[in-house]
Design a protein around this motif. Structure first.
Motif, PDB file in Angstrom:
ATOM      1  N   ARG A  57      43.021  35.612  30.970  1.00  0.00           N
ATOM      2  CA  ARG A  57      44.368  35.923  31.440  1.00  0.00           C
ATOM      3  C   ARG A  57      44.395  36.066  32.956  1.00  0.00           C
ATOM      4  N   ILE A  58      45.521  35.720  33.541  1.00  0.00           N
ATOM      5  CA  ILE A  58      45.703  35.895  34.978  1.00  0.00           C
ATOM      6  C   ILE A  58      45.908  37.378  35.261  1.00  0.00           C
ATOM      7  N   PRO A  59      45.123  37.971  36.146  1.00  0.00           N
ATOM      8  CA  PRO A  59      45.272  39.408  36.448  1.00  0.00           C
ATOM      9  C   PRO A  59      46.573  39.696  37.191  1.00  0.00           C
ATOM     10  N   ARG A  60      47.012  40.954  37.112  1.00  0.00           N
ATOM     11  CA  ARG A  60      48.261  41.362  37.757  1.00  0.00           C
ATOM     12  C   ARG A  60      48.032  42.204  39.007  1.00  0.00           C
ATOM     13  N   ASP A  61      46.800  42.344  39.426  1.00  0.00           N
ATOM     14  CA  ASP A  61      46.469  43.156  40.597  1.00  0.00           C
ATOM     15  C   ASP A  61      47.162  42.584  41.848  1.00  0.00           C
ATOM     16  N   ARG A  62      48.029  43.386  42.469  1.00  0.00           N
ATOM     17  CA  ARG A  62      48.788  42.904  43.623  1.00  0.00           C
ATOM     18  C   ARG A  62      47.885  42.593  44.807  1.00  0.00           C
ATOM     19  N   ALA A  63      46.855  43.403  45.008  1.00  0.00           N
ATOM     20  CA  ALA A  63      45.930  43.160  46.114  1.00  0.00           C
ATOM     21  C   ALA A  63      45.213  41.826  45.923  1.00  0.00           C
ATOM     22  N   TRP A  65      46.338  39.227  44.273  1.00  0.00           N
ATOM     23  CA  TRP A  65      47.303  38.159  44.529  1.00  0.00           C
ATOM     24  C   TRP A  65      47.509  37.958  46.033  1.00  0.00           C
ATOM     25  N   GLY A  66      47.572  39.061  46.783  1.00  0.00           N
ATOM     26  CA  GLY A  66      47.763  38.961  48.219  1.00  0.00           C
ATOM     27  C   GLY A  66      46.599  38.271  48.911  1.00  0.00           C
ATOM     28  N   HIS A  67      45.385  38.688  48.562  1.00  0.00           N
ATOM     29  CA  HIS A  67      44.206  38.062  49.162  1.00  0.00           C
ATOM     30  C   HIS A  67      44.098  36.603  48.734  1.00  0.00           C
ATOM     31  N   SER A  68      44.438  36.312  47.506  1.00  0.00           N
ATOM     32  CA  SER A  68      44.376  34.934  47.025  1.00  0.00           C
ATOM     33  C   SER A  68      45.363  34.046  47.766  1.00  0.00           C
ATOM     34  N   PHE A 175      36.752  39.805  51.175  1.00  0.00           N
ATOM     35  CA  PHE A 175      37.753  40.448  50.341  1.00  0.00           C
ATOM     36  C   PHE A 175      37.705  40.086  48.855  1.00  0.00           C
ATOM     37  N   LEU A 176      37.082  38.972  48.487  1.00  0.00           N
ATOM     38  CA  LEU A 176      37.134  38.552  47.085  1.00  0.00           C
ATOM     39  C   LEU A 176      35.771  38.353  46.431  1.00  0.00           C
ATOM     40  N   SER A 177      34.691  38.349  47.208  1.00  0.00           N
ATOM     41  CA  SER A 177      33.393  37.998  46.637  1.00  0.00           C
ATOM     42  C   SER A 177      32.893  39.015  45.611  1.00  0.00           C
ATOM     43  N   ALA A 188      41.896  29.378  39.626  1.00  0.00           N
ATOM     44  CA  ALA A 188      43.239  29.058  39.149  1.00  0.00           C
ATOM     45  C   ALA A 188      44.285  29.829  39.939  1.00  0.00           C
ATOM     46  N   LEU A 189      44.004  31.092  40.220  1.00  0.00           N
ATOM     47  CA  LEU A 189      44.934  31.917  40.993  1.00  0.00           C
ATOM     48  C   LEU A 189      45.090  31.366  42.410  1.00  0.00           C
ATOM     49  N   GLN A 190      43.978  30.999  43.034  1.00  0.00           N
ATOM     50  CA  GLN A 190      44.007  30.467  44.391  1.00  0.00           C
ATOM     51  C   GLN A 190      44.783  29.151  44.462  1.00  0.00           C
ATOM     52  N   ILE A 191      44.468  28.215  43.563  1.00  0.00           N
ATOM     53  CA  ILE A 191      45.146  26.921  43.569  1.00  0.00           C
ATOM     54  C   ILE A 191      46.619  27.079  43.206  1.00  0.00           C
ATOM     55  N   GLY A 192      46.919  28.010  42.310  1.00  0.00           N
ATOM     56  CA  GLY A 192      48.314  28.273  41.955  1.00  0.00           C
ATOM     57  C   GLY A 192      49.107  28.792  43.140  1.00  0.00           C
TER      58      GLY A 192
END
Length: 328
Positions: A57-63, A65-68, A175-177, A188-192
Motif C-alpha cells: 500500500r502507498i503510505p500516507r506519511d505527509r513527510a 510525500w513531501g520528501h518524495s 532524508f529517505l535512505s 512508485a511514490l517518487q515516479i507518481g
C-alpha cells in the motif's frame, strides 16, 4: 555459474537503449516535457500494478510525500525534461556518455552536503578531475563557437541533467535512505509525484499532446513501461541476487549499449572524441569508487532491500545503482 548475468545484461541494455528511444520521440516532434510526462505516467502505472500484485500500500506519511516530491523534482521532473531537450541538439550517443557522469556528481554532492561522508583521497579526487577532462573531450571544447556550438550546448544540457541526479541522490540519502518502506513503494511514490508535477507543467509549457506516429508512440510506451517501470524491479532483483556493488557496475556498461544502439539503429556518427571522452569518464567513475567493503555483497543486498534505489545508503559510489534507475 553467475545466475545474475542475464538480468545484468538485460538491465544495462534497457537503460542503455533509453537514449535512443528519447531520440526517436524528439525527432518525431514530441516536446521534451511531454516525453518526460509520458515516461513518468507509464512508469507510475507499471509500478502501481506491481504494488497491487505484491499487496503493498502507498503510505500516507505527509513527510514522506513531501520528501518524495522534492526527490521527484531532482531525479525525475527536471532531468527527464533536460535529457530530451539536450537530444534535440545532440545524438543519443553523446547523451549516454553525459549520463555516465552521474556517479561523479553523486560523489561531489555527497562530499559537499554530508558531514559524515569521508573526505575523498587522492585517488577519488583524481577520478573527479579525470571525469572533467572526459566531459571536455566529449564536448570537443577545442572547436570553439563554430559549427559545433549547438552540440556543445546540448551536451551541457545533458550534463546539467546528470548534475540534477547527483543533487537528488544527496537529498535522497539524507532524508529517505532510512525509511522502512520497500524500494518498490518508494519508487512508485517518487515516479507518481513526478507524473503529477509534469502533468501540470506539460500543458502550460507545450500545449496539448499530439499523435507522433506509431513508431515514436511505441518508443514512448517501451520507454515508460519497461525503462521506467519494469527496470526498477529488475534492478532490485539484481541487487538482491548479486549485491549492490555488482548492480552499480551497470554504470560502466550503459554507455557501451547507448553507443552501439545509436550507431547501429539510428545511424548516428560516433566521433573519436565521444569514444575517448567516454572511456575517460568510465575510468573516472572507477577511480571514484571506494575500496572494497569488509561486508559481503550478500549483506549489501539485504541492506539495499529497504533503500530507495536498491543500494546501501552508506556507500555513495554504490548509489550509482540508484542513479541507473533514473538515468536517461
Amino acid at each position: 555459474m553467475r545466475r545474475w548475468l542475464p538480468g545484468f545484461a538485460a538491465l544495462s541494455a534497457i537503460w542503455g537503449a533509453s537514449f535512443a528511444l528519447i531520440k526517436v520521440a524528439v525527432d518525431a516532434g514530441v516536446p521534451p516535457v511531454w516525453v518526460a510526462l509520458w515516461r513518468c505516467l507509464l512508469g507510475a502505472v507499471t509500478l502501481g500494478a506491481v504494488l497491487v500484485l505484491r499487496g503493498e500500500r502507498i503510505p500516507r506519511d505527509r513527510a514522506l510525500w513531501g520528501h518524495s516530491a522534492v526527490v521527484a523534482v531532482l531525479l525525475n521532473t527536471v532531468p527527464f525534461i533536460l535529457f530530451p531537450f539536450g537530444e534535440t541538439m545532440v545524438s543519443s550517443v553523446l547523451a549516454g556518455v553525459m549520463n555516465a557522469t552521474t556517479p561523479l556528481f553523486t560523489l561531489l554532492f555527497a562530499v559537499l552536503t554530508a558531514a559524515e561522508e569521508r573526505r575523498p583521497g587522492a585517488r577519488r579526487l583524481t577520478g573527479l578531475a579525470l571525469g572533467f577532462v572526459g566531459v571536455l573531450t566529449v564536448l570537443g571544447v577545442w572547436r570553439g563557437t563554430g559549427s559545433g556550438s549547438g552540440e556543445a550546448v546540448g551536451g551541457l544540457v545533458c550534463l546539467a541533467a546528470a548534475c540534477c541526479y547527483g543533487a537528488g541522490f544527496a537529498y535522497l540519502r539524507r532524508f529517505l535512505s532510512g525509511r522502512p518502506e520497500s524500494v518498490t513503494t518508494l519508487s512508485a511514490l517518487q515516479i507518481g509525484c513526478a507524473a503529477a508535477e509534469l502533468a501540470v507543467i506539460a500543458p502550460l509549457a507545450a500545449g496539448a499532446p499530439h499523435w507522433p506516429g506509431a513508431g515514436p508512440a511505441a518508443a514512448l510506451l517501451v520507454f515508460g513501461m519497461v525503462g521506467t517501470g519494469f527496470a526498477y524491479v529488475l534492478n532490485l532483483d539484481l541487487v538482491r541476487t548479486a549485491g549492490a556493488t555488482v548492480a552499480s557496475s551497470v554504470t560502466y556498461v550503459m554507455p557501451l549499449w547507448s553507443t552501439a544502439i545509436g550507431a547501429l539503429f539510428l545511424a548516428e556518427p560516433v566521433g573519436w572524441n565521444a569514444l575517448a571522452g567516454g572511456a575517460l569518464v568510465i575510468a573516472a567513475v572507477a577511480l571514484t569508487r571506494p575500496g572494497r567493503r569488509t561486508v559481503s555483497d550478500t549483506s549489501d543486498a539485504a541492506d539495499a532491500s529497504d533503500v530507495p534505489g536498491g543500494t546501501g545508503a552508506s556507500d555513495v559510489a554504490d548509489e550509482a545503482s540508484k542513479a541507473r534507475q533514473t538515468a536517461g
